[in-house]
Every structure is written in C-alpha cells, then in structure tokens.
Design an enzyme around this catalytic site. Structure first.
Site, mmCIF file in Angstrom:
data_model
loop_
_atom_site.group_PDB
_atom_site.id
_atom_site.type_symbol
_atom_site.label_atom_id
_atom_site.label_comp_id
_atom_site.label_asym_id
_atom_site.label_seq_id
_atom_site.Cartn_x
_atom_site.Cartn_y
_atom_site.Cartn_z
ATOM 1 N N TYR A 94 0.839 -1.202 0.000
ATOM 2 C CA TYR A 94 0.000 0.000 0.000
ATOM 3 C C TYR A 94 0.874 1.251 0.000
ATOM 4 C CZ TYR A 94 -3.151 3.561 1.927
ATOM 5 O OH TYR A 94 -3.859 4.722 2.152
ATOM 6 N N LYS A 145 1.322 4.461 -2.812
ATOM 7 C CA LYS A 145 1.130 5.874 -2.503
ATOM 8 C C LYS A 145 2.377 6.690 -2.854
ATOM 9 C CE LYS A 145 -3.069 5.403 -1.078
ATOM 10 N NZ LYS A 145 -4.207 5.999 -1.804
#
Length: 272
Positions: free
Chosen positions: A153, A157
C-alpha cells in the site's frame, strides 16, 4: 477553475468515506458529479442533496482500462464535457509482504496505482481538447514516510506522488493542472478495517481526520491547482523534513508504532 457551476467532475471510489465527502463537496459547489465504483447499490446510497439531479452513477472497475474508456465516452456523450477527475479509489491489506497472497499484492497495485494511471490516460484527451482540466489524486502521508506491514500500500502511494508530479510536468502548457492530495489517516471504513490488524498500528499514531477535511483539500486542489496539498499541513511538512534523514525516521518508527498501538487499544475498548 474557481467556479464549478456547469463543470463535470468524475470521482472514483465515490461511496467510500472520502469519495462520498468529495462528491458532496463538489455537488454543493455546483458541479455535475459522476460517482463511480464497483458496487451500484453503494453508489445509489450516496446522498448529494440539491446536486442529486445533475449526478450520474456509473459502475467502474478502475483497474480495467477498457472500462475507463467506456465510462469517459458515456460521460462525454451525456454531459458533453469532463472537467475534473478525482482519483480516490484505493484498497489496503495489512500484513508482512511475505505473508500476502500474490493476488492481494496485485490487487493493491492495480486499484491504487494502475487505476489512477488508467484514469489519467482516459480523461486527458478530452481535457486537452478543451484546453483546461483538473486531475486530483489521493495519495497519503504514507507516500512520504515508510509504513511497515503495509509496504505494498505504501509503495503505491509513493508511486502516486511520482505519477502526479511527472504528469504535471508533462502537461505543462496544456491547461490541465495535476495535484496530489496527501492526507494523514482518515476516519473511513478502510481505517476500521486496519483496526482489526495489530501490525497496522502506524496508521493510528495520530488522531484520524474527518473525511470532510480531505474533501476541502480536494476542492482547493480543483480551484487553485498546487502541485501537492498535505493534510494536515504541519504533519505533512514534518514528514517531508524527516525524510531528508531516512535513518532517523526508521529509528523513530518503533516509538510511533507503540503510540499507534495504544490508540488502537483505546478505540477497541470504546467500540460497541
């Protein structure tokens, strides 16, 4: 793009906490909002108030480039223009990298990163033809500092910030402004999911923001088009400064994770 009356804005992941707040904020300011997501029932449940009559609700798998082409074509056919794209759709699955199934790694990359890239690719031709547009992508302060046990994750980002900055440079002079909004943890269903995972404690190191705070940042991005908006700005600037010294950040992480673990414990005790 200070006046949103008559503008058309497409929001991905529009039934999540941030997505719904962004859709309502855009509708309140006069935009015709296109709410997209994979679950039609959840899309139908988003209340846009007075902006309801201008809205479209369309199913979209952001990881499918053909689906993007079809949705953009429909928006242009039915609304005649597309002025704003908000890349908000995102997923997370906490866990050590070696414990995540390969399919879960791929899902996070496909939704979080490829979904935004495919969206930009699909909307830019229409915006370029009009000589104007705004692309806003939701990243995270986890795209500035490392997030152990949410590494995939976190990587997506980081990548979204790189995509946005590079695309902004690429589109210079086109009239299309690209902004990345990087918030701290936000009170969403995703955060409640993370609460079930002890290893996600870093996401709780600070108090969660309300989705409306992020929606206000997105509106500012649409209107003013800066390269990046940090939410809150003080935490974001501190994260940027600290990352000039990665060794220091890595040294601080255990303390921050302990702070997060204590906040997680309090939230769990307070849960009904």
């Amino acid at each position: 793009m200070k006046d949103l009356d008559g503008r058309v804005a497409l929001v991905t992941g529009a039934y999540g906490g941030i997505g719904a707040a962004v859709a309502r904020a855009l509708a309140r300011d006069g935009a015709a909002v296109v709410l997209t997501g994979r679950d039609q029932a959840s899309l139908a449940a988003v209340d846009l108030g007075p902006g309801e009559g201008r809205a479209l609700r369309l199913r979209l798998d952001v990881g499918d480039p053909a689906a993007w082409e079809a949705v953009v074509a429909r928006v242009l056919a039915e609304r005649g223009r597309l002025d704003v794209l908000v890349n908000n759709a995102g997923v997370v699955e906490p866990g050590a990298v070696e414990s995540l199934p390969a399919g879960e790694v791929e899902r996070q990359v496909r939704v979080n990163l490829l979904g935004a890239a495919f969206g930009c690719r699909a909307v830019i031709p229409a915006m370029r033809a009009r000589g104007e547009g705004a692309i806003v992508t939701l990243a995270s302060l986890g795209g500035i500092v490392p997030m152990p046990f949410e590494a995939v994750y976190c990587a997506t980002k980081y990548a979204l910030r790189g995509l946005s900055f590079a695309l902004r440079a690429e589109l210079r002079g086109s009239g299309i402004r690209v902004t990345v909004v990087s918030p701290d943890s936000v009170e969403t269903r995703q955060l409640r999911q993370e609460l079930q995972h002890d290893e996600a404690s870093l996401s709780f190191a600070s108090a969660a923001l309300p989705p409306e705070a992020v929606a206000r940042a997105v509106l500012r991005a649409v209107r003013k088009g800066p390269p990046e908006i940090l939410v809150p700005s003080a935490s974001g600037l501190l994260a940027r400064l600290l990352m000039a010294f990665p060794g220091l950040v890595l040294w601080l992480l255990p303390m921050l994770r302990r702070m997060g673990a204590r906040r997680m414990a309090r939230r769990r005790r307070a849960a009904p």
